[in-house]
Motif scaffolding. Sequence first.
Motif, short mmCIF file in Angstrom:
data_model
loop_
_atom_site.label_atom_id
_atom_site.label_comp_id
_atom_site.label_asym_id
_atom_site.label_seq_id
_atom_site.Cartn_x
_atom_site.Cartn_y
_atom_site.Cartn_z
N LEU A 132 -4.51 -2.98 -6.20
CA LEU A 132 -3.34 -2.13 -6.38
C LEU A 132 -2.24 -2.92 -7.07
CD1 LEU A 132 -3.05 -0.07 -3.07
CD2 LEU A 132 -3.95 0.65 -5.28
N GLN A 133 -2.31 -2.99 -8.38
CA GLN A 133 -1.34 -3.75 -9.15
C GLN A 133 -0.08 -2.91 -9.34
OE1 GLN A 133 -1.77 -7.02 -10.09
NE2 GLN A 133 -3.62 -6.84 -8.83
N GLY A 134 1.05 -3.44 -8.88
CA GLY A 134 2.31 -2.72 -9.03
C GLY A 134 3.36 -3.26 -8.09
N SER A 161 10.38 4.11 -5.56
CA SER A 161 10.25 4.01 -7.01
C SER A 161 9.53 2.72 -7.34
CB SER A 161 11.64 4.03 -7.68
OG SER A 161 12.40 2.90 -7.27
N GLY A 162 9.10 2.61 -8.59
CA GLY A 162 8.41 1.41 -9.04
C GLY A 162 7.25 1.77 -9.94
N THR A 163 6.22 0.92 -9.93
CA THR A 163 5.03 1.15 -10.76
C THR A 163 3.77 0.93 -9.94
OG1 THR A 163 4.96 -1.16 -11.53
CG2 THR A 163 6.22 0.43 -12.87
N LEU A 164 2.72 1.64 -10.29
CA LEU A 164 1.40 1.48 -9.68
C LEU A 164 0.36 1.62 -10.78
CD1 LEU A 164 -0.48 1.20 -7.22
CD2 LEU A 164 -0.32 3.69 -6.94
N LEU A 165 -0.45 0.57 -10.97
CA LEU A 165 -1.47 0.56 -12.02
C LEU A 165 -0.87 0.91 -13.37
CD1 LEU A 165 -4.37 2.33 -10.09
CD2 LEU A 165 -3.95 -0.13 -10.35
N GLY A 166 0.34 0.39 -13.61
CA GLY A 166 0.99 0.58 -14.90
C GLY A 166 1.69 1.90 -15.07
N ARG A 167 1.75 2.73 -14.04
CA ARG A 167 2.39 4.04 -14.14
C ARG A 167 3.56 4.13 -13.16
NH1 ARG A 167 -2.98 7.92 -14.22
NH2 ARG A 167 -3.79 7.23 -16.24
N ALA A 190 3.73 10.21 -5.82
CA ALA A 190 3.32 10.50 -7.19
C ALA A 190 3.30 9.22 -8.00
CB ALA A 190 4.26 11.52 -7.83
N SER A 191 2.28 9.10 -8.85
CA SER A 191 2.17 7.97 -9.78
C SER A 191 1.85 8.55 -11.15
CB SER A 191 1.07 7.00 -9.33
OG SER A 191 0.92 5.95 -10.27
N GLY A 192 2.88 8.59 -12.03
CA GLY A 192 2.70 9.23 -13.31
C GLY A 192 2.33 10.69 -13.08
N PRO A 193 1.26 11.21 -13.72
CA PRO A 193 0.86 12.60 -13.51
C PRO A 193 0.10 12.83 -12.21
CG PRO A 193 -0.61 11.55 -15.08
CD PRO A 193 0.47 10.55 -14.78
N GLU A 215 -5.16 11.42 -11.47
CA GLU A 215 -5.67 11.12 -12.81
C GLU A 215 -6.56 9.88 -12.79
OE1 GLU A 215 -5.28 12.71 -15.90
OE2 GLU A 215 -4.73 14.33 -14.53
N SER A 216 -6.38 9.02 -11.81
CA SER A 216 -7.21 7.82 -11.68
C SER A 216 -7.62 7.64 -10.22
CB SER A 216 -6.46 6.58 -12.17
OG SER A 216 -7.21 5.41 -11.89
N LEU A 217 -8.92 7.73 -9.93
CA LEU A 217 -9.40 7.55 -8.57
C LEU A 217 -9.42 6.09 -8.15
CD1 LEU A 217 -12.28 10.17 -8.53
CD2 LEU A 217 -10.09 10.29 -7.34
N GLY A 218 -9.07 5.17 -9.06
CA GLY A 218 -8.93 3.78 -8.69
C GLY A 218 -7.84 3.57 -7.66
N ILE A 219 -6.91 4.53 -7.55
CA ILE A 219 -5.88 4.47 -6.51
C ILE A 219 -6.51 4.57 -5.13
CG2 ILE A 219 -3.86 5.67 -5.58
CD1 ILE A 219 -3.22 6.59 -8.40
N VAL A 220 -7.61 5.33 -5.02
CA VAL A 220 -8.24 5.58 -3.73
C VAL A 220 -9.03 4.37 -3.27
CG1 VAL A 220 -9.84 7.07 -2.48
CG2 VAL A 220 -8.33 8.04 -4.24
N THR A 221 -9.88 3.84 -4.14
CA THR A 221 -10.69 2.67 -3.77
C THR A 221 -11.05 1.88 -5.01
OG1 THR A 221 -12.65 1.94 -2.55
CG2 THR A 221 -12.90 3.88 -3.90
N ALA A 222 -11.17 0.58 -4.86
CA ALA A 222 -11.46 -0.29 -6.00
C ALA A 222 -12.83 0.04 -6.58
CB ALA A 222 -11.42 -1.75 -5.56
N GLY A 223 -12.93 0.05 -7.90
CA GLY A 223 -14.19 0.26 -8.57
C GLY A 223 -14.55 1.70 -8.83
#
Length: 359
Positions: A132-134, A161-167, A190-193, A215-223
């Motif tokens: 979880l980069q952010g 506020s902030g960023t998560l996975l670049g969003r 919310a993270s981006g869309p 929009e990205s399931l990488g938020i849920v689990t790695a890989g």
Amino acid sequence: LPRLASELIAWGEVELVDGAPRLALQGEWTALQWPLAESAVVESTFGSFLLEGGLPYRYRLQASARGPQLPSAVFDADGTIEQSAVVVDSISGKVLDGELRGSGRLDWSGEQRWNVAIDGRDLDLSKLRADLQGRVNIAGQAEGYGLSADGRWTARIDRLSGTLLGRPLTGRGSIAHRAGAYDLDRIRVASGPSHVDVDGLWGPSVDLEWQADLESLGIVTAGLGGSMSGRGTIRGPQARPRIEGSFRARDLVYGALQADLASAEFDLDLGNAHPSRIDARIRDAAAGALEFSAITLHGEGPIDDHGFKIVLDSPGSTDGRVAGFEARLEAAGRTSVDERRWSGDIERIRVDFTDDTAE
């Protein structure tokens, strides 16, 4: 405290005067935990304190803290100890490679009312989970009565506020606790869309609604790659609720598994008051070299007496080792919700290859 390998040392002066004594004490500790005689909720490997003046006493703390559910932190705090309360005028520290500031108050008489306000800046989410980069900023408040597990309290996020996975990352909502039940009031992250919304009651009786658009399931689990949208409800007794909903996922990837499209509609009554049903479909999938044009699952019936059918359509493997086939499996069984166990019988298996048939 030899059993805990803990040490607490204090020195200074105590002046006995009319009313409360005047203090000029300082001290330090190593390897303290709370509670003392049970599994630790919070541990402090080191710390020091200063306690001085007449009532209300002034104090200053410098300490480390960590716990099974708490990230490591090093902080300073100062405030006053009154006859029936402790006041934290300010607390500041380093946590998650960022800064956390706050204040609060605890009354230890009457209803034991308490309140706390926090303001976290530049907190590194990767310290909680490496993928979880952010970094985030969060501000919120909480207040309640009593320190027991069943005490009532309310917590509110004023700013996230902030960023998560670049969003960009934002959030809002509040949670209230009373008599073992949690009231989740319009919680949104919310993270981006992408966003997840939860609203309703979670306790001995459940009445929850949820909606997700990721929009990205990488938020849920790695890989895990791909996107997903869905909505649903959970209602009834917590041990045996009725779970209804649907979801649709695209471009799924997890290791050697992938699928262009997956969707499902479900109505699962774990209380067995109504027949349950599930319909799931996967299209254009692969498990390594083996490809599937479609996979379908249909199940219906009471939880304790249901049947289901799975159909797999495959053009074969890309390396030519497996010919194209259609496979069908029909089974009947029962689910023990209390034991979290399914048992049943396979009633029929049929595999039709392009050049052979097995049944």
